[in-house]
Design an enzyme around this catalytic site. Structure first.
Site, PDB file in Angstrom:
ATOM      1  N   GLY A  30       0.827  -1.205   0.000  1.00 30.86           N
ATOM      2  CA  GLY A  30       0.000   0.000   0.000  1.00 30.86           C
ATOM      3  C   GLY A  30       0.858   1.250   0.000  1.00 30.86           C
ATOM      4  O   GLY A  30       0.547   2.241  -0.668  1.00 30.86           O
TER       5      GLY A  30
ATOM      6  N   ASP B 293       1.283  -0.030  13.022  1.00 26.04           N
ATOM      7  CA  ASP B 293       1.650  -1.356  12.494  1.00 26.04           C
ATOM      8  C   ASP B 293       1.975  -2.359  13.603  1.00 26.04           C
ATOM      9  O   ASP B 293       2.214  -3.540  13.324  1.00 26.04           O
ATOM     10  CB  ASP B 293       2.858  -1.239  11.557  1.00 26.04           C
ATOM     11  CG  ASP B 293       2.484  -0.524  10.267  1.00 26.04           C
ATOM     12  OD1 ASP B 293       1.308  -0.559   9.882  1.00 26.04           O
ATOM     13  OD2 ASP B 293       3.388   0.085   9.652  1.00 26.04           O
TER      14      ASP B 293
ATOM     15  N   LYS C   4      -5.665  -2.378   6.542  1.00 24.04           N
ATOM     16  CA  LYS C   4      -4.245  -2.656   6.270  1.00 24.04           C
ATOM     17  C   LYS C   4      -4.149  -3.846   5.298  1.00 24.04           C
ATOM     18  O   LYS C   4      -5.102  -4.153   4.611  1.00 24.04           O
ATOM     19  CB  LYS C   4      -3.513  -2.921   7.586  1.00 24.04           C
ATOM     20  CG  LYS C   4      -3.471  -1.695   8.500  1.00 24.04           C
ATOM     21  CD  LYS C   4      -2.625  -0.595   7.894  1.00 24.04           C
ATOM     22  CE  LYS C   4      -2.587   0.633   8.773  1.00 24.04           C
ATOM     23  NZ  LYS C   4      -1.947   1.764   8.125  1.00 24.04           N
TER      24      LYS C   4
ATOM     25  N   ARG D 114       2.585  -8.999   8.914  1.00 21.54           N
ATOM     26  CA  ARG D 114       2.603  -8.746  10.362  1.00 21.54           C
ATOM     27  C   ARG D 114       1.691  -9.715  11.124  1.00 21.54           C
ATOM     28  O   ARG D 114       1.919 -10.003  12.291  1.00 21.54           O
ATOM     29  CB  ARG D 114       2.251  -7.287  10.657  1.00 21.54           C
ATOM     30  CG  ARG D 114       3.251  -6.321  10.038  1.00 21.54           C
ATOM     31  CD  ARG D 114       3.212  -4.943  10.634  1.00 21.54           C
ATOM     32  NE  ARG D 114       3.790  -3.965   9.723  1.00 21.54           N
ATOM     33  CZ  ARG D 114       5.093  -3.783   9.510  1.00 21.54           C
ATOM     34  NH1 ARG D 114       5.983  -4.515  10.153  1.00 21.54           N
ATOM     35  NH2 ARG D 114       5.523  -2.876   8.647  1.00 21.54           N
TER      36      ARG D 114
HETATM   37  C1  S3P Z   1       3.339   3.945   6.091  1.00 18.97           C
HETATM   38  C2  S3P Z   1       2.219   4.452   6.672  1.00 18.97           C
HETATM   39  C3  S3P Z   1       1.232   3.651   7.418  1.00 18.97           C
HETATM   40  C4  S3P Z   1       1.782   2.273   7.763  1.00 18.97           C
HETATM   41  C5  S3P Z   1       2.523   1.641   6.620  1.00 18.97           C
HETATM   42  C6  S3P Z   1       3.690   2.525   6.199  1.00 18.97           C
HETATM   43  C7  S3P Z   1       4.247   4.853   5.361  1.00 18.97           C
HETATM   44  O1  S3P Z   1       0.084   3.478   6.610  1.00 18.97           O
HETATM   45  O2  S3P Z   1       0.724   1.431   8.190  1.00 18.97           O
HETATM   46  O3  S3P Z   1       3.014   0.370   6.981  1.00 18.97           O
HETATM   47  O4  S3P Z   1       5.395   4.462   5.071  1.00 18.97           O
HETATM   48  O5  S3P Z   1       3.835   5.986   5.071  1.00 18.97           O
HETATM   49  P1  S3P Z   1      -1.107   4.578   6.592  1.00 18.97           P
HETATM   50  O6  S3P Z   1      -0.590   5.800   5.968  1.00 18.97           O
HETATM   51  O7  S3P Z   1      -2.203   3.946   5.785  1.00 18.97           O
HETATM   52  O8  S3P Z   1      -1.494   4.758   8.033  1.00 18.97           O
END
Ligand code: S3P
Length: 448
Positions: free
Chosen positions: A101, A327, A354, A403
């Site tokens: 993501g 996380d 997530k 995770r």
């Molecule tokens: C991340 C932001 C978080 C986190 C992901 C890494 C990043 O997600 O859960 O593992 O590197 O910007 P969200 O922006 O959806 O909270």
């Protein structure tokens, strides 16, 4: 990698105590940003300590598809020859972001103000995750998005030909959304402003400044107001990636719940927007100390020492801390199982979107391991059973979520009976050396 092939069932058995040093890999968030910002600079960026997990490798391949040179020099050292802000070329093919993501959302932001079209896809987990949170603000710059029902991948983004800057208040606490908007703002003329009500990880702001962009953050009653001057020339950098606190969480938590353990986890980045888990563990009574506190590359860094902690207490985790440990809730819920009393985790709705619905995935697996878990849309509680009373002995689904897989394997290192996960393959996305690192400390983790 759009799927990781055949499932890899894995089992973890109770171990006699973890001992030694755990050298965890580079920070995932900073690794993605290093490759993208390197590609957006003119000239050669050198990266040391890059996380060579599948998520980050997919981002590296994507940067090549947009015209940058990305070269593995060996030993965690990488070279990126960037094309400059606005210099992305149109990719010939679909950009496969695998499970990530962060990768897809940051890259969509970076290409949204370039006059090119790109189509993004990923594995079954990524293709189920919401993208409107990113494409809505990207539309303010003039980009268009066409995806599947509910704003899901595969999705095509038509970058803005004549981008305009945007002012956007992020509706959910998300560093990915904030970063996508800031990356889009790089190729828009004038000032792009992002407002976040709750502080999320600030690596993008810090790194943009490091690459020479003019970016400022004002902390107000409304939240953090981040202002970026568009169309800078980014200068290539030499980056040393700190080790990932989100990966450190696994050996740290394993040591805390395993009798006889004493583990040192050196060189962990303790940026306050990331370190919420460690504060929480200390509040629960964990024997966790910061040794050799120092500053490296503008970030606080320490060696973490975690020892077996038989007298853990369940606590109520302050919702205001959620973004700084988002996380880490899955592995925290495992530690909570070994505490006395109930641990309450509230204000954590984001866990539902997530790599999997992490509240549901953990709740089901913990129940199968003999725990009592209650949940609502944005909260969950775990009733601790205390050390020596967690049954385990279940086979659980990892749901394409690294995770979730690692958390249940950590549980199996301290529960009475072993824990099995149906597929440990996703662990390679963020922590490819997890098995060997844990085995090096004395854990028994095996592929079936
Ligand atoms: C991340 C932001 C978080 C986190 C992901 C890494 C990043 O997600 O859960 O593992 O590197 O910007 P969200 O922006 O959806 O909270």
């Amino acid at each position: 990698m759009s799927s990781h092939g055949e499932p890899i069932p894995m089992i973890a058995r109770k171990c006699a105590g973890l001992k030694g040093e755990a050298h965890v890999p580079g920070d995932k968030s900073i690794s993605h940003r290093s490759l993208i910002l390197g590609a957006l600079s003119i000239g050669e960026t050198r990266i040391t300590g890059l996380l060579e997990g599948q998520d980050v490798l997919d981002t590296g391949r994507a940067m090549q598809a947009f015209g940058a040179e990305v070269e593995d020099l060996g030993g965690g050292n990488w070279r990126v020859q960037g094309v400059g802000v606005g210099g992305f070329a149109e990719p010939d093919n679909v950009i496969d972001c695998g499970n990530s993501g962060t990768g897809v959302r940051l890259i969509m932001g970076a290409m949204a103000t370039c006059p090119i079209t790109a189509t993004f896809s990923g594995d079954a987990s990524l293709n189920g995750r919401p993208m409107a949170r990113v494409t809505d603000p990207l539309a303010l710059f003039g980009a268009q998005a066409v995806g599947r029902e509910g704003g899901r991948l595969p999705m095509t983004i038509v970058g803005a030909r004549n981008p305009v800057p945007a002012r956007y208040t992020v509706p959910v606490p998300s560093a990915q959304v904030k970063s996508a908007v800031l990356f889009a703002g790089l190729n828009a003329p004038g000032e792009t402003v992002v407002i976040e009500k709750e502080a999320t990880r600030d690596h993008t702001e810090r790194m943009l400044a490091g690459f020479g962009a003019s970016v400022s953050t004002e902390v107000t009653d409304e939240g953090r107001i981040i202002t970026l001057q568009g169309q800078p020339e980014l200068t290539p950098q030499s980056i040393v990636v700190p080790r990932d606190p989100s990966s450190a969480a696994f050996p740290v938590c394993a040591a805390i719940i395993t009798e006889g353990s004493d583990v040192l986890v050196p060189n962990i980045g303790l940026n306050p927007t990331r370190a919420g888990l460690f504060t929480t563990l200390i509040e629960m009574g964990a024997d966790l100390t910061y040794e050799n506190m120092r500053e490296e590359g503008g970030e606080p860094v320490a060696d973490l020492r975690a020892k077996f902690s038989p007298d853990l207490k369940g606590i109520s985790v302050p919702p205001a801390r959620a973004a700084s440990m988002i996380d880490e809730y899955p592995v925290l819920s495992v530690v909570a199982a070994f505490a006395s009393g109930t641990t309450e985790m509230r204000g954590v709705k984001e866990l539902r979107v997530k790599e999997s619905d992490r509240i549901d995935a953990m709740a089901q697996g913990l129940r199968a391991a003999g725990l009592t878990v209650e949940e609502g849309e944005d909260w969950w509680t775990v009733e601790g059973r205390g050390f020596g009373s967690v049954a385990g002995g279940a086979t659980v689904e990892s749901r394409l979520d690294h995770r979730i897989a690692m958390s249940f394997l950590i549980l199996g290192m301290a529960s009475e009976k072993p824990m099995t996960v149906d597929d440990g393959g996703p662990i390679a996305t963020s922590f490819p050396i997890f098995e060997s690192l844990m085995a090096g400390l004395g854990a028994t983790v095996e592929r079936l």
